[in-house]
Design an enzyme around this catalytic site. Structure first.
Site, PDB file in Angstrom:
ATOM      1  N   CYS A   5       0.831  -1.206   0.000  1.00 33.08           N
ATOM      2  CA  CYS A   5       0.000   0.000   0.000  1.00 33.08           C
ATOM      3  C   CYS A   5       0.864   1.254   0.000  1.00 33.08           C
ATOM      4  CB  CYS A   5      -0.933  -0.008   1.214  1.00 33.08           C
ATOM      5  SG  CYS A   5      -2.019   1.435   1.316  1.00 33.08           S
TER       6      CYS A   5
ATOM      7  N   CYS B 216      -0.462   4.041   2.248  1.00 39.08           N
ATOM      8  CA  CYS B 216      -0.214   3.799   3.674  1.00 39.08           C
ATOM      9  C   CYS B 216       1.231   4.058   4.058  1.00 39.08           C
ATOM     10  CB  CYS B 216      -0.564   2.352   4.028  1.00 39.08           C
ATOM     11  SG  CYS B 216      -2.195   1.793   3.511  1.00 39.08           S
ATOM     12  N   ASP B 217       2.167   3.618   3.221  1.00 39.85           N
ATOM     13  CA  ASP B 217       3.562   3.541   3.653  1.00 39.85           C
ATOM     14  C   ASP B 217       4.543   4.400   2.858  1.00 39.85           C
ATOM     15  OD1 ASP B 217       2.787   1.652   5.550  1.00 39.85           O
ATOM     16  OD2 ASP B 217       3.057  -0.012   4.148  1.00 39.85           O
TER      17      ASP B 217
END
Length: 327
Positions: free
Chosen positions: A133, A136-137
């Protein structure tokens, strides 16, 4: 018999449990015997969930959600659902233990699973350089060299997004032509930070405490090489967890459970769905949580319209004594 059974325990499942619990519905959450908490249990630091300005670990967020759901009367069961019977007023959920739970409503919050490469180092270094992701990261890879595996629209979108942070983004694809749409390809081609490595597959993620590189195998001549990296993003698709509902619930062309508009209502009355299992676009913890809210409210409204005798069975209320005329 219960009023609500929630299958799944990620942000959607636990949020649905919080709302259902506060409504006095005493939901049962079947959380899984091995994957309770969902995909966020494999995520390290989360910085984009509202209310936590300093960020927090994925497992910590899930434990807090579970604790909050239990505070309001939810029962969390660490077991797996092996089959469901969703027809009729009373739904039946068969567990791995062999027990059968019955309820007037069922909420599916089973999420989706990122497709994995199945290679050495992938699982071991998950959350330590290996991610599925970018949203997300990506923030954690400022001025780093990273790679994206895949050749579809998702891979192009991930690679382009990651150039906001990384110094260099390699796109590794197994053939000499991409599957992505022309417009998504062109956006990636026009980005100076992106370099394409064609006819390559990733056959190993290298690193001890964190990912430091990947082993590449040439799909044409079979030769191998090592590419030094700080991170690897795998973008080869994901699969909604819908195996329990085949033949019972309608699915979309993307394979997610079909719901009516912005609601959580499926094609069967009393059956609702929330989170990534209905969402093939956003797949974020916060959107899943909001979706869980919708499902709980929809279930509550549905229950309010059921005959009293059915509700009495679910709540354990004793039937009213018949009234007799006095002499």
């Amino acid at each position: 018999m219960r009023q609500v059974i929630i299958i799944g325990s990620g942000p959607a499942g636990y949020t649905a449990a919080i709302y259902a619990g506060r409504a006095g519905l005493k939901p049962l959450v079947v959380a899984s015997s091995v994957e309770a908490g969902g995909e966020l249990m494999k995520t390290t630091e989360i910085e984009n969930f509202p209310g936590f300005p300093e960020g927090l670990q994925g497992p910590d967020l899930m434990f807090k959600m579970q604790e909050q759901a239990e505070r309001f009367g939810a029962e969390v069961l660490l077991d797996d659902v092996v089959s469901v019977d969703l027809e009729g007023d009373v739904k039946r959920v068969t567990l791995g233990s062999g027990d059968v739970e019955e309820a007037l409503t069922v909420i599916f919050a089973t999420g989706s699973a990122y497709r994995k490469l199945g290679i050495e180092g992938e699982e071991r270094l998950s959350g330590r350089g290996v991610s599925w992701c970018a949203t997300c990261d990506g923030f954690f890879f400022k001025e780093k060299n990273i790679a994206v595996v895949g050749g579809g629209d998702s891979a192009m979108e991930e690679a382009t997004f990651l150039t906001r942070f990384a110094t260099k983004v390699y796109v590794i694809h197994r053939s000499e032509s991409l599957r992505a749409s022309k417009i998504m390809q062109q956006r990636a081609f026009d980005n100076d930070k992106i370099e394409f490595l064609y006819n390559k597959t990733v056959t190993e993620v290298v690193g001890d405490e964190k990912a430091t590189g990947v082993v590449l195998t040439d799909t044409v001549d079979g030769s191998t090489s090592t590419l030094d990296l700080d991170g690897l993003f795998i973008a080869i698709g994901n699969d909604p967890r819908v195996h329990l509902v085949h033949g019972q619930l309608d699915l979309t062309s993307a394979g997610t459970i079909a719901v009516d508009g912005r609601s959580s209502k499926t094609n069967l009355t009393g059956v609702f769905a929330a989170g990534d299992v209905i969402d093939d676009t956003y797949r974020q913890a916060i959107t899943a949580a909001g979706s869980g809210t919708v499902a709980a409210l929809d279930a509550e409204h549905y229950l309010a319209g059921l005959p009293k005798d059915l509700l009495d069975q679910a709540t354990g209320a004793a039937p009213a004594e018949p009234v007799t005329a006095s002499a």
